[in-house]
Scaffold this motif. Structure first.
Motif, PDB file in Angstrom:
ATOM      1  N   GLY A 194       0.836  -1.206   0.000  1.00  0.00           N
ATOM      2  CA  GLY A 194       0.000   0.000   0.000  1.00  0.00           C
ATOM      3  C   GLY A 194       0.864   1.247   0.000  1.00  0.00           C
ATOM      4  N   SER A 195       1.445   1.556   1.158  1.00  0.00           N
ATOM      5  CA  SER A 195       2.346   2.710   1.284  1.00  0.00           C
ATOM      6  C   SER A 195       3.544   2.302   2.137  1.00  0.00           C
ATOM      7  CB  SER A 195       1.620   3.882   1.946  1.00  0.00           C
ATOM      8  OG  SER A 195       2.557   4.793   2.485  1.00  0.00           O
ATOM      9  N   THR A 196       4.745   2.573   1.658  1.00  0.00           N
ATOM     10  CA  THR A 196       5.940   2.232   2.450  1.00  0.00           C
ATOM     11  C   THR A 196       5.950   3.010   3.760  1.00  0.00           C
ATOM     12  OG1 THR A 196       7.220   3.898   1.245  1.00  0.00           O
ATOM     13  CG2 THR A 196       7.360   1.609   0.442  1.00  0.00           C
ATOM     14  N   ASN A 197       5.353   4.208   3.785  1.00  0.00           N
ATOM     15  CA  ASN A 197       5.332   4.982   5.035  1.00  0.00           C
ATOM     16  C   ASN A 197       4.533   4.259   6.121  1.00  0.00           C
ATOM     17  OD1 ASN A 197       6.824   7.132   3.914  1.00  0.00           O
ATOM     18  ND2 ASN A 197       5.595   8.651   4.989  1.00  0.00           N
TER      19      ASN A 197
ATOM     20  N   GLU B 111       6.259  -1.158  -6.148  1.00  0.00           N
ATOM     21  CA  GLU B 111       4.950  -0.623  -6.526  1.00  0.00           C
ATOM     22  C   GLU B 111       4.167  -0.282  -5.265  1.00  0.00           C
ATOM     23  OE1 GLU B 111       2.541  -3.339  -8.792  1.00  0.00           O
ATOM     24  OE2 GLU B 111       0.933  -1.877  -9.048  1.00  0.00           O
ATOM     25  N   GLN B 112       3.476   0.846  -5.294  1.00  0.00           N
ATOM     26  CA  GLN B 112       2.593   1.205  -4.171  1.00  0.00           C
ATOM     27  C   GLN B 112       1.174   1.317  -4.697  1.00  0.00           C
ATOM     28  OE1 GLN B 112       4.774   3.883  -0.869  1.00  0.00           O
ATOM     29  NE2 GLN B 112       4.492   4.927  -2.798  1.00  0.00           N
ATOM     30  N   THR B 113       0.249   0.729  -3.959  1.00  0.00           N
ATOM     31  CA  THR B 113      -1.147   0.839  -4.381  1.00  0.00           C
ATOM     32  C   THR B 113      -1.838   2.000  -3.673  1.00  0.00           C
ATOM     33  OG1 THR B 113      -1.732  -0.770  -2.683  1.00  0.00           O
ATOM     34  CG2 THR B 113      -1.373  -1.626  -4.913  1.00  0.00           C
TER      35      THR B 113
ATOM     36  N   GLY C 283       0.222   4.899  -2.448  1.00  0.00           N
ATOM     37  CA  GLY C 283       1.293   5.866  -2.192  1.00  0.00           C
ATOM     38  C   GLY C 283       0.679   7.242  -2.010  1.00  0.00           C
ATOM     39  N   ARG C 284       1.189   7.990  -1.044  1.00  0.00           N
ATOM     40  CA  ARG C 284       0.547   9.278  -0.771  1.00  0.00           C
ATOM     41  C   ARG C 284       1.557  10.400  -0.631  1.00  0.00           C
ATOM     42  NH1 ARG C 284       0.040   6.532   4.169  1.00  0.00           N
ATOM     43  NH2 ARG C 284       1.309   7.545   5.769  1.00  0.00           N
ATOM     44  N   GLY C 285       1.056  11.609  -0.884  1.00  0.00           N
ATOM     45  CA  GLY C 285       1.807  12.821  -0.633  1.00  0.00           C
ATOM     46  C   GLY C 285       1.228  13.508   0.585  1.00  0.00           C
ATOM     47  N   ARG C 286       1.458  14.805   0.691  1.00  0.00           N
ATOM     48  CA  ARG C 286       0.923  15.547   1.831  1.00  0.00           C
ATOM     49  C   ARG C 286      -0.596  15.688   1.679  1.00  0.00           C
ATOM     50  NH1 ARG C 286       3.744  20.913   1.384  1.00  0.00           N
ATOM     51  NH2 ARG C 286       3.389  20.416  -0.800  1.00  0.00           N
ATOM     52  N   LEU C 287      -1.269  15.917   2.788  1.00  0.00           N
ATOM     53  CA  LEU C 287      -2.713  16.168   2.802  1.00  0.00           C
ATOM     54  C   LEU C 287      -3.491  15.062   2.089  1.00  0.00           C
ATOM     55  CD1 LEU C 287      -2.454  19.959   1.819  1.00  0.00           C
ATOM     56  CD2 LEU C 287      -2.712  19.034   4.127  1.00  0.00           C
ATOM     57  N   GLY C 288      -2.960  13.831   2.173  1.00  0.00           N
ATOM     58  CA  GLY C 288      -3.662  12.685   1.602  1.00  0.00           C
ATOM     59  C   GLY C 288      -3.667  12.641   0.083  1.00  0.00           C
ATOM     60  N   ARG C 289      -2.823  13.444  -0.561  1.00  0.00           N
ATOM     61  CA  ARG C 289      -2.803  13.424  -2.029  1.00  0.00           C
ATOM     62  C   ARG C 289      -2.130  12.145  -2.526  1.00  0.00           C
ATOM     63  NH1 ARG C 289      -1.472  19.776  -2.292  1.00  0.00           N
ATOM     64  NH2 ARG C 289       0.346  19.091  -1.149  1.00  0.00           N
ATOM     65  N   GLN C 290      -2.409  11.780  -3.763  1.00  0.00           N
ATOM     66  CA  GLN C 290      -1.899  10.521  -4.288  1.00  0.00           C
ATOM     67  C   GLN C 290      -0.484  10.688  -4.825  1.00  0.00           C
ATOM     68  OE1 GLN C 290      -4.119   8.961  -7.610  1.00  0.00           O
ATOM     69  NE2 GLN C 290      -2.883   7.108  -7.635  1.00  0.00           N
ATOM     70  N   TRP C 291       0.357   9.673  -4.579  1.00  0.00           N
ATOM     71  CA  TRP C 291       1.662   9.632  -5.237  1.00  0.00           C
ATOM     72  C   TRP C 291       1.602   8.551  -6.295  1.00  0.00           C
ATOM     73  CZ3 TRP C 291       5.338  12.945  -5.854  1.00  0.00           C
ATOM     74  CH2 TRP C 291       6.503  12.551  -6.522  1.00  0.00           C
ATOM     75  N   PHE C 292       1.839   8.959  -7.526  1.00  0.00           N
ATOM     76  CA  PHE C 292       1.654   8.070  -8.655  1.00  0.00           C
ATOM     77  C   PHE C 292       2.993   7.435  -9.039  1.00  0.00           C
ATOM     78  CE2 PHE C 292       2.390   7.789 -13.152  1.00  0.00           C
ATOM     79  CZ  PHE C 292       1.453   6.844 -13.504  1.00  0.00           C
ATOM     80  N   SER C 293       3.002   6.106  -9.319  1.00  0.00           N
ATOM     81  CA  SER C 293       4.257   5.495  -9.791  1.00  0.00           C
ATOM     82  C   SER C 293       4.001   4.169 -10.484  1.00  0.00           C
ATOM     83  CB  SER C 293       5.209   5.272  -8.624  1.00  0.00           C
ATOM     84  OG  SER C 293       4.555   4.559  -7.612  1.00  0.00           O
TER      85      SER C 293
ATOM     86  N   PRO D  57       8.438  23.191   0.007  1.00  0.00           N
ATOM     87  CA  PRO D  57       9.315  22.673   1.051  1.00  0.00           C
ATOM     88  C   PRO D  57       9.818  21.250   0.815  1.00  0.00           C
ATOM     89  CG  PRO D  57       7.013  22.398   1.708  1.00  0.00           C
ATOM     90  CD  PRO D  57       7.002  22.989   0.320  1.00  0.00           C
ATOM     91  N   ASN D  58       9.298  20.520  -0.173  1.00  0.00           N
ATOM     92  CA  ASN D  58       9.591  19.074  -0.195  1.00  0.00           C
ATOM     93  C   ASN D  58       9.692  18.467  -1.591  1.00  0.00           C
ATOM     94  OD1 ASN D  58       6.794  19.444  -0.648  1.00  0.00           O
ATOM     95  ND2 ASN D  58       6.432  17.314  -0.147  1.00  0.00           N
ATOM     96  N   ASP D  59       9.863  19.302  -2.622  1.00  0.00           N
ATOM     97  CA  ASP D  59       9.902  18.758  -3.988  1.00  0.00           C
ATOM     98  C   ASP D  59      11.318  18.755  -4.559  1.00  0.00           C
ATOM     99  OD1 ASP D  59       7.170  18.563  -3.987  1.00  0.00           O
ATOM    100  OD2 ASP D  59       6.821  20.196  -5.415  1.00  0.00           O
TER     101      ASP D  59
ATOM    102  N   LYS E   6      10.635  20.652 -13.616  1.00  0.00           N
ATOM    103  CA  LYS E   6       9.454  19.810 -13.381  1.00  0.00           C
ATOM    104  C   LYS E   6       9.688  18.880 -12.193  1.00  0.00           C
ATOM    105  CE  LYS E   6       7.832  19.603 -18.142  1.00  0.00           C
ATOM    106  NZ  LYS E   6       7.466  18.670 -19.224  1.00  0.00           N
ATOM    107  N   LYS E   7       8.581  18.472 -11.570  1.00  0.00           N
ATOM    108  CA  LYS E   7       8.700  17.659 -10.360  1.00  0.00           C
ATOM    109  C   LYS E   7       9.175  16.247 -10.688  1.00  0.00           C
ATOM    110  CE  LYS E   7       6.159  16.429  -6.174  1.00  0.00           C
ATOM    111  NZ  LYS E   7       5.233  16.931  -5.169  1.00  0.00           N
ATOM    112  N   THR E   8      10.245  15.840 -10.030  1.00  0.00           N
ATOM    113  CA  THR E   8      10.853  14.529 -10.230  1.00  0.00           C
ATOM    114  C   THR E   8      10.759  13.700  -8.969  1.00  0.00           C
ATOM    115  OG1 THR E   8      12.464  15.715 -11.541  1.00  0.00           O
ATOM    116  CG2 THR E   8      12.941  13.427 -11.122  1.00  0.00           C
TER     117      THR E   8
ATOM    118  N   LEU F  50      10.799   9.017  -5.947  1.00  0.00           N
ATOM    119  CA  LEU F  50      11.668   9.622  -6.964  1.00  0.00           C
ATOM    120  C   LEU F  50      11.404   8.944  -8.307  1.00  0.00           C
ATOM    121  CD1 LEU F  50      14.021  11.654  -7.380  1.00  0.00           C
ATOM    122  CD2 LEU F  50      15.591   9.790  -6.825  1.00  0.00           C
ATOM    123  N   ASN F  51      11.044   9.745  -9.303  1.00  0.00           N
ATOM    124  CA  ASN F  51      10.776   9.205 -10.641  1.00  0.00           C
ATOM    125  C   ASN F  51      12.107   8.941 -11.328  1.00  0.00           C
ATOM    126  OD1 ASN F  51       8.096   9.852 -10.075  1.00  0.00           O
ATOM    127  ND2 ASN F  51       8.240  11.829 -11.109  1.00  0.00           N
ATOM    128  N   VAL F  52      12.427   7.678 -11.493  1.00  0.00           N
ATOM    129  CA  VAL F  52      13.731   7.350 -12.085  1.00  0.00           C
ATOM    130  C   VAL F  52      13.546   7.008 -13.564  1.00  0.00           C
ATOM    131  CG1 VAL F  52      15.797   5.926 -11.903  1.00  0.00           C
ATOM    132  CG2 VAL F  52      14.523   6.530  -9.832  1.00  0.00           C
TER     133      VAL F  52
END
Ligand code: BT5
Length: 268
Positions: free
Chosen positions: A36-39, A60-62, A64-74, A123-125, A131-133, A156-158
């Motif tokens: 789900g999320s490594t965090n 793979e994360q099903t 994955g999240r960013g701040r404020l519950g936003r989705q992290w896509f990968s 503060p965290n990008d 562009k955001k990587t 990190l988008n590799v």
């Protein structure tokens, strides 16, 4: 030019272990092909007092999240998706220093391994070519007024290909492979990040502050910016940051605000 085909094989953990030259950061490596999320996994481990430097990493994360519950896509096998457990001798108000040292470590590693100059957006990008990587999600566990543990989640988008990005991200996100026009092995990059994190974290524990160096890598400073958080949106001149990574914003009326978090848009 069509985007290059990139390597998207699962992470080779044996290669990571063979390459990694740290004494504790990443030495306890907890790998998941899909999670789900490594965090979340890291938080459970930290609550059970896992060793400092324990790294949870997934291909793979099903959820994955960013701040404020936003989705992290990968897309699977394309990125570095990981969470580091640390028990820093810091007050909760100083925890942003961990985001600061980790973002600097990523800048160092990308330079070393991919010969690209990344920038940090407050503060965290992490940015490449504007562009955001990458993004960092630092979460805290509190014991009364003190920090019990911290989880530094890094995405990190590799080797993400442009056509794998959802439409809404294509104009604002990129990957190391896209900017470099060829894929890159994730294992040496991961090891370089962890080695830089360990060096920087050791210095942080000795009382050094990363603020000056961090400020030098910020794309945000010396610019007119818009900063939004759930409560308000402010525009002003990004003047500087303090030891704990707070942003000083000079507003049009001459007043100065100290901001701890928010989403920044660089204007003009
Ligand atoms: C972040 O949040 O940038 C922190 C992201 C942290 C992700 C890691 S992955 C490992 C660990 N486990 C987790 O569950 N999370 C951490 P924020 O500043 O709130 O940015 C989120 C926004 O970035 C989204 O709303 C999208 O607009 C954008 N975004 C999502 N996926 C992206 C990607 N792969 N590349 C660039 N931008 C992306």
């Amino acid at each position: 030019m069509p985007p290059p085909q990139v390597e998207q094989a699962p992470l080779d953990c044996a290669r990571v272990k063979a390459l990694l030259k740290t004494s504790y950061v990443g030495q306890n490596l907890v790998y998941y092909a899909r999670i789900g999320s490594t965090n979340d996994i890291a938080r459970d481990l930290a609550q059970a007092r896992a060793a400092e430097g324990t790294l949870v990493i997934a291909d793979e994360q099903t959820a994955g999240r960013g701040r404020l519950g936003r989705q992290w896509f990968s897309p699977p096998n394309s990125s570095l998706l990981m969470s580091l457990i640390l028990y820093p001798p810091l007050a909760p108000s100083q925890a942003q220093r961990l985001t600061m040292i980790c973002s600097l470590a990523i800048v160092n590693a990308i330079q070393e391994i991919a010969q690209l100059q990344a920038q940090i957006k407050w503060p965290n990008d992490l940015l490449l070519a504007g562009k955001k990587t990458g993004g960092i999600l630092t979460e805290l566990g509190l014991h009364g007024q003190s920090l019990a543990y911290t989880i530094v989640g890094i995405g990190l988008n590799v080797n993400v290909r442009a056509e794998q990005m959802p439409g809404f991200l294509r104009d604002i996100a990129t990957s190391i492979a896209q900017v470099r026009h060829r894929p890159i092995a994730r294992e040496p990059l991961l090891c370089a990040i962890l080695e830089h994190v360990e060096r920087r974290y050791d210095r942080l524990r000795q009382g050094e502050t990363p603020a000056e160096e961090w400020a030098a890598h910020l794309a945000t400073l010396g610019k007119w910016v818009r900063v939004s958080d759930p409560r308000e949106t402010l525009e002003g001149w990004a003047e500087g940051v303090d030891e704990d990574g707070a942003l000083f914003l000079r507003l049009a009326d001459g007043s100065r605000r100290r901001l701890l978090a928010g989403d920044v848009t660089l204007m003009g």
